[in-house]
Design an enzyme around this catalytic site. Structure first.
Site, PDB file in Angstrom:
ATOM      1  CG  PHE A   1      36.031  45.463  32.973  1.00 50.54           C
ATOM      2  CD1 PHE A   1      37.245  44.851  32.700  1.00 50.54           C
ATOM      3  CD2 PHE A   1      35.052  45.463  31.990  1.00 50.54           C
ATOM      4  CE1 PHE A   1      37.485  44.268  31.461  1.00 50.54           C
ATOM      5  CE2 PHE A   1      35.282  44.878  30.759  1.00 50.54           C
ATOM      6  CZ  PHE A   1      36.500  44.274  30.484  1.00 50.54           C
TER       7      PHE A   1
ATOM      8  CB  ILE B   1      35.325  38.166  34.272  1.00 53.40           C
ATOM      9  CG1 ILE B   1      36.652  38.603  34.913  1.00 53.40           C
ATOM     10  CG2 ILE B   1      34.373  37.710  35.373  1.00 53.40           C
ATOM     11  CD1 ILE B   1      36.518  39.845  35.804  1.00 53.40           C
TER      12      ILE B   1
ATOM     13  CB  THR C   1      40.721  36.745  34.401  1.00 54.11           C
ATOM     14  OG1 THR C   1      39.591  35.908  34.719  1.00 54.11           O
ATOM     15  CG2 THR C   1      40.366  38.150  34.790  1.00 54.11           C
TER      16      THR C   1
ATOM     17  N   GLY D   1      41.903  37.030  42.019  1.00 58.42           N
ATOM     18  CA  GLY D   1      41.274  35.783  41.612  1.00 58.42           C
ATOM     19  C   GLY D   1      42.238  34.722  41.111  1.00 58.42           C
TER      20      GLY D   1
ATOM     21  CG  ASN E   1      48.541  30.921  30.179  1.00 55.91           C
ATOM     22  OD1 ASN E   1      49.446  31.102  29.355  1.00 55.91           O
ATOM     23  ND2 ASN E   1      47.342  30.492  29.835  1.00 55.91           N
TER      24      ASN E   1
ATOM     25  CD  GLN F   1      43.310  39.687  32.992  1.00 56.56           C
ATOM     26  OE1 GLN F   1      43.092  40.245  34.051  1.00 56.56           O
ATOM     27  NE2 GLN F   1      42.404  39.568  32.060  1.00 56.56           N
TER      28      GLN F   1
ATOM     29  CE  LYS G   1      54.127  39.825  43.943  1.00 56.02           C
ATOM     30  NZ  LYS G   1      55.024  40.579  44.854  1.00 56.02           N
TER      31      LYS G   1
ATOM     32  CB  VAL H   1      49.217  40.443  35.982  1.00 56.00           C
ATOM     33  CG1 VAL H   1      50.462  39.801  36.554  1.00 56.00           C
ATOM     34  CG2 VAL H   1      48.350  39.405  35.297  1.00 56.00           C
TER      35      VAL H   1
ATOM     36  CD  GLU I   1      42.022  45.105  40.060  1.00 57.86           C
ATOM     37  OE1 GLU I   1      40.797  45.012  39.929  1.00 57.86           O
ATOM     38  OE2 GLU I   1      42.562  45.326  41.151  1.00 57.86           O
TER      39      GLU I   1
END
Lengths: 207, 739, 315
Positions: B249, B475, B477, B518, B625, B632, B695, B697, B699
């Site tokens: 995070f 992490i 993600t 990422g 995915n 997320q 793109k 997602v 955050e």
């Protein structure tokens, strides 16, 4: 070791840690530090197998599993009973393995995440976590899974929870019940909603 | 591969694997406890000793002396390294606080010693025997008190004069003074802790002058470089390995003391050393999201169109630190001809403030989207309609820059429809059911899409397996899985024919995990490497690369079909490349959008808040995915609930530290706090962002959630709280009288 | 964690003998003691494991009450059918506390003996009169939102963290002990936990080496039982304020508060005000409160929480 002068302490000198602090029960006597501690011999029945250990009595059950038996599936998130990542089952009951000493479990049967299943032969709850994406980083996951397996048994045994409306009736298997009972397992990634789906999936299946 | 023109059609568009709901390929390892995290690598180095880090007990000052004799004499102790044993170590490029060395204490729990012993128990015990004498210094620990000394900083965080630093469009003051309806309010957000479940942990081993660390990092290359700087090594003499990370995070973006202390301890002990920060050390030893004090002014005509908008934010950090860029979204989210954006940075002697999930936008949206709710009410407009009315398809400060994609209006409309927004009672405090006051709230979601160059190596083995190697991290993600999907799509094979190896500095440097860049960037890098591998395969098989298609395990062109594995039957094929991004992000504004909707119930007696429903409708390019992307977003929504309702590092302004520095004191949401969560992804591709047309997602899901919760609480109770977190003590005064 | 020796005892007399060793401490659930030992806030040199003494039964007393063995786990106590039926406030309090895993391990006696969660007590770099007598109190003037509003002193503003003890206070429980010489005591729960005064390092009136064997509940008092725990998140957190209440059909009843003082807070003399409503009752219960700026909200919160309970009791 004598406690430092309290006035000096409040002004400038601090003892790192609290080695000199007096415990509430009375003055802490000089520890047998010079000689170290005698290892304690014990046997844990871990995932169905007897494991003999000679341990520093200070070793928690969690550290015995992770550092001695190399069963690193049980995680250390906080080491203080504040996160749930270390949850294992001892004699079928879920506990935090970080807040109990290994020596206190001589003769006990311990089930860890490794004992529930393997990548090749997963426990239904492990499969459900994969299917519902009930995890992200994976660090709280073994604790969540062990907790959820034992938690369903607690509901079956009729143990009430904070959200059980009628204390004198058998608890129902509701989303709120599961959420409350799983609240001792923190998931900072925030997979809760999916974890609930995974547990519900398993719990809802015919036995 | 240089990406400087918008993507046209490419093999990813087949969407045979990419874009399909795919459970994580590492899932069976994680769910059975077999995925090895940093502290668990018993196999990588023999004879590991245990380290325990000692943290400073003052917030500011100097270490006068350290008495270590008792600790050195304690059973099992192998070595002790104290901060007085060496000069202050140089800082890594990304570090603000110094990590170790010298007498100066910059912040509480700064590492001042590492004790290495045969066992964890011995190391921890011996660390408690070290006696430290400090000279306390005067510290600045109070953001409000530090305001008069705060300096203007520009968008890059650099100090400048107010004229240079502040961003102005038109005449804000004049337009605000003329506006028919105005709002001028202040909002505060507290210091927050990442509180990832895995504490920072490292195993370090030396081989002569070469150092390997097995650690937990989001950014392998940054850690390698910064550890080399800190220890005076060449980067090539440092290897970093981090295949599994128990959450970050932002808290594991930058080199931390665990790596430095493990390395120093290992050097002193002459053995590999493993250590983890003790949980109570994490909040003060590492970084945190800095508190902000924000002022927002909005002026609009009675028609609801914004004519003036200003967002100013104050935050603090150690010297050489960075501001929390809480104003950034306000540059872009809403139209308005006259604008002012300003940041002030105060020096504070608290632990280092730095990135936490959606730095800038997360706390910025918590303020802006409450201000928008307040403004809508003053205008007598529905909050959804007010936002739609002020939508912009171009950068408001440079209308020549369009958004590459901007479906905010659809997010809001679809969200309102799905959530039953029409049922909301616009008058606050009117819905009561028994002891519960209920309310609905919404907010826009906004987070910029960043792109970062990213490399990968792809091998086609003699066994026909495709292996991807990149120092990219996962992490939580879903990197493993989307990278595998990308390689499978590109090489025309099933996921079972793809292996993904991550997190090793021996692999090509990737974007790493941060800033929600990422997923898109690292898969684009894998795409680039796969394009090269396809060329190599085509060449070896005698195809013209441009004509060849890869699918179903075959390479095809015209009437000819060859099994892919034949290309490497005799010898493995290896290709490496990286994606580099041109000026598309300058020509286009790339952002991600959402509509966040929340229903809360507030106990009319006690003010306890329960979130009952949550919905996010997201527009964030191609969803690589849907399973991991959804995760997320729900995870971010959960963090948003925490920020709204409970998360706050409590600052002891006398002694300069975060008091609630463990997971009991710093409360984050538990299962019982989180209701059913619904996530909708709008069908979207963004060819401007990358060949993946994806793109971020991770955050976006956080940005706006806190405000949506706060707005729902207002709708339920009529109590407007502008100081986060919205704890019940702030509601009590405004709740219905008790009989 | 400082080095210690470990001994598992099988009988109360073995336990009593083991307790004579200098630096000895009993360990049962260990969920708080080990937590504190890791931080060297507690540093016993000898641990006496009392888990195998057989004090894990709940028996009916001749007076129609219940005698709860010291080692009955919190889960088992909360789930006991008699407790659920006749002492629901206790069941509710237990279930509101900690987490399933902790309740499975924590014992009845250990729950009573758990120490404050004041963050300054937990941070060994900070002065704390409870941890180190005479060193000062860093909490006073510091972060006090969670801390005591009544019964505190200039030496300590810590609260007692137990939920169970609050319900037991409302139930007039008796703590039974034996000492090393076999002497037995029955300590009313009202006299078991101390106020901090100038000896905040003493949480209870237990004597050195004294061992809790059981907690006795008097015969059921009927009425409707409530335990309302108010906290910042929905579960797995300590109380800001909690209200244990037993309300009779005529509106009379008992109230004890958690989260406000160094011990479960009950003022029997104030309970006569209950029929007049929450405000009147709480004014009397919290008479003499000395809150800080940060925690003054607890007074209003306590009043409103009780109001919610009384509202529910009427329904």
């Amino acid at each position: 070791m004598t406690p430092p002068d309290p006035i000096a302490l409040s002004r400038r000198t601090l003892v790192a840690g609290a080695a000199a602090m007096t415990s509430a029960g009375g003055a802490a006597a000089a520890p047998a530090a010079a000689t170290g501690t005698t290892p304690s011999a014990l046997t844990l029945r871990v995932n169905g197998e007897d494991r003999h250990l000679d341990l520093d009595p200070r070793t928690t059950l969690l550290d015995a599993l992770r550092e001695q038996l190399h069963l690193t599936g049980s995680k250390k998130g906080c080491d203080h009973g504040q996160c749930g990542a270390c949850t294992v089952m001892v004699n079928g009951t879920r506990i935090y393995s970080c807040l109990t000493l290994a020596v206190m479990h001589d003769g006990d049967a311990v089930t860890t995440i490794e004992g529930l299943g393997s990548p090749e032969a997963m426990h239904p709850m492990q499969e459900a976590f994969v299917r519902h994406d009930g995890y992200q980083c994976g660090y709280c996951t073994p604790g969540q899974i062990c907790a959820s397996v034992a938690m369903l048994e607690e509901i079956k045994a009729g143990i009430p929870s904070h959200v059980t409306e009628d204390l004198n009736a058998a608890p129902a298997l509701t989303a709120d019940e599961i959420r409350e009972r799983m609240s001792g397992n923190i998931c900072r990634c925030g997979a809760y909603s999916n974890i609930l789906d995974a547990i519900t999936d398993v719990a809802g299946r015919p036995a | 591969m240089k990406f400087d023109t918008p993507a046209t059609s490419n093999p990813i568009d087949q969407l045979k694997v990419v874009g399909r709901p795919t459970t994580r390929i590492e899932g069976p390892l994680k769910t059975t406890g077999r995925a090895p995290y940093a502290y668990e690598r018993h196999d990588v180095a023999p004879n590991q000793a245990y380290g325990h880090v000692l943290g400073a007990g003052i917030g500011k000052g100097r270490v006068v002396s350290m008495e270590t004799d008792a600790a050195r004499a304690a059973p099992g102790v192998i070595a002790i390294v104290t901060t007085l044993d060496m000069a202050q170590l140089p800082k890594g490029k990304m570090n603000t606080a110094f990590l170790f060395g010298g007498a100066e204490i910059q912040h509480y729990h700064q590492a001042i010693a590492v004790v290495v012993a045969e066992s964890f128990e011995q190391a921890r015990d011996a660390a408690g025997l070290i006696r430290v004498e400090y000279a306390r210094g005067e510290g600045r620990f109070d953001l409000t008190a530090a305001r008069p000394q705060a300096k203007p900083v520009d968008a890059d965080g650099k100090q400048a004069s107010a004229e240079e630093a502040d961003e102005r469009v038109g005449d804000f003051e004049g337009a605000f003074a003329r506006a028919e309806v105005t709002l001028d309010e202040s909002y505060t957000t507290p210091d927050e802790s990442h509180a990832m479940m895995e504490p920072h942990a490292t195993i370090a081993a030396w081989d002569g002058g070469k150092l390997t660390i097995w650690t937990s990092t989001q950014m392998v290359a940054w850690w390698r470089r910064d550890l080399a700087i800190t220890l005076g090594l060449k980067p090539e003499d440092v290897r970093v390995d981090s295949p599994y990370i128990g959450g970050g995070f932002g808290g594991k973006l930058f080199l931390r003391a665990d790596a430095v202390m493990a390395a120093l301890g290992a050097r002193a002990a002459g053995r590999p050393v493993k250590l983890a920060l003790a949980r109570p050390q994490v909040a003060n030893n590492t970084t945190h999201r800095p508190a902000t004090i924000q002022r927002i002014r909005i002026g609009a005509g009675r028609d609801g169109r914004i004519t003036a908008i200003a967002h100013e934010s104050l935050s603090g950090d150690l010297p050489d630190g960075q501001p929390e860029t809480a104003v950034s979204q306000t540059k872009l989210l809403y139209a308005g001809a006259n604008r002012l954006i300003a940041m002030r940075l105060a020096e504070l002697d608290l632990p280092e403030g730095n990135s936490m999930r959606a730095p800038g936008e997360a706390p910025g949206m918590m303020a802006l989207e409450v201000a928008m709710d307040e403004m809508a009410e003053r205008l007598g407009l529905d909050p959804v309609e007010f936002r739609i009315l002020n939508d912009t398809q171009v950068d408001p400060s440079d209308p020549s820059r369009p958004f590459s994609q901007r479906q905010l209006i659809r997010c809001l409309r679809e969200g309102a429809e799905r959530f039953g927004w029409a049922q909301r009672n616009a008058s606050p405090g009117r819905q009561r059911n028994g002891r519960w006051l209920t309310g609905l709230g919404m907010a826009a979601g906004f987070r910029n899409n960043l792109v970062v160059k990213s490399g990968a190596r792809v091998r086609l083995g003699t066994d026909g397996m495709v292996t991807v190697e990149t120092d990219m991290t996962d992490i939580g993600t879903g990197s493993y899985t989307i990278i595998a999907q990308t390689a499978a799509e590109m090489m025309g094979v099933g996921l079972d024919r793809v292996r993904v190896r991550l997190g090793d500095s021996d692999f090509p440097v990737s974007a790493g995990s941060g800033g929600q860049f990422g997923g898109n960037s690292s898969t684009a890098g894998v795409y680039a490497a796969c394009v090269k591998l396809r060329e190599a395969v085509a060449q070896r098989l005698g195809f013209n690369a441009a004509d060849a298609s890869f699918s179903d395990g075959e390479v095809r062109a015209g009437n000819r079909r060859v099994k892919l594995e034949e290309a490497a039957a005799a010898q493995e094929l290896v290709a490496e490349d990286r994606i580099e991004f041109g000026d598309l992000s300058k020509r286009f504004q790339q952002s991600t959008f959402a509509g966040h909707f929340v229903e809360v119930a507030v106990d009319a007696f006690t003010g306890e808040v329960r979130v009952r429903r949550m919905l996010a409708v997201c527009a964030a390019g191609r969803i690589l995915n849907p399973i991991s992307a959804r995760s997320q977003v729900i995870g971010a929504m959960t963090m948003g609930v925490g920020a709204a309702l409970m998360e706050e590092l409590a600052v002891d302004k006398r002694h300069g530290f975060f008091v609630n520095h463990d997971l009991a004191g710093y409360e984050v949401p538990v299962h019982a706090d989180i209701p059913q969560q619904e996530v909708v992804f709008l069908d979207e591709t963004d060819p401007v962002s990358s060949p993946m047309k994806a793109k971020g997602v991770g955050e976006l899901g956080l940005c706006g959630v806190g405000a949506a919760v706060a707005n729902a609480i207002y709708n339920a109770t009529g109590v407007r709280v502008r100081d986060y977190p919205v704890t019940l003590d702030k509601l009590l005064e405004g709740l219905p009288d008790i009989v | 964690m400082r080095p210690f020796t470990y001994e598992r005892v099988r009988t109360p007399s073995e336990a009593a003998a083991a307790a004579q060793r200098p630096g000895a401490r009993f360990i049962a659930g260990g969920t708080n003691l080990l937590d504190l030992m890791k931080l060297q806030i507690e540093a016993p040199t000898h641990l006496v494991d009392v888990n195998h003494l057989g004090l894990d039964r709940i028996e009916e007393t001749g007076e129609g009450g219940l005698r709860i063995g010291a080692l009955v786990r919190n889960t088992d106590l909360a789930a006991d059918a008699r407790v659920r039926r006749d002492y629901a406030v206790l069941s509710r309090a237990l279930l509101a506390g900690a987490s399933g895993q902790l309740r499975n391990k924590a014992t009845t006696a250990g729950n009573l003996l758990q120490r404050t969660r004041c963050p300054y007590f937990y941070d060994t770099a900070q002065p704390c009169n409870k941890r180190q007598p005479g060193s000062g109190c860093a909490a006073i003037g510091g972060i006090t939102r969670q801390l005591a509003v009544i019964g505190s002193s200039d030496a300590c503003i810590a609260t007692h963290p137990s939920d169970m003890a609050v319900a037991m206070r409302a139930l007039d429980a008796i703590v039974e002990t034996i000492d090393g010489e076999g002497g037995e005591r029955r300590i009313p729960i009202a006299e078991f936990h101390r106020l901090p005064g100038d000896t905040p390092h003493l949480d209870t009136t237990l004597r050195s080496g004294e061992f809790i064997t059981a907690v006795t509940l008097p015969a059921p008092v009927g009425g409707r039982h409530f335990y309302r725990k108010v906290r910042d998140r929905a579960s797995y957190a300590f109380a800001l304020v909690s209200v244990a209440a037993i309300v009779q059909p005529d509106g009379s009843g008992r109230v004890a508060l958690g989260g406000v003082a160094h011990r479960p807070w009950r003022v029997e003399a104030a309970e006569g005000e209950l029929p007049r409503g929450a405000r009147a009752a709480m004014v009397a219960i919290l008479d003499g409160a000395r809150p800080t700026h940060e925690n003054a909200f607890k007074l209003r919160l306590a009043e409103r929480t009780l109001a919610g309970v009384l509202d529910e009791a009427r329904s």
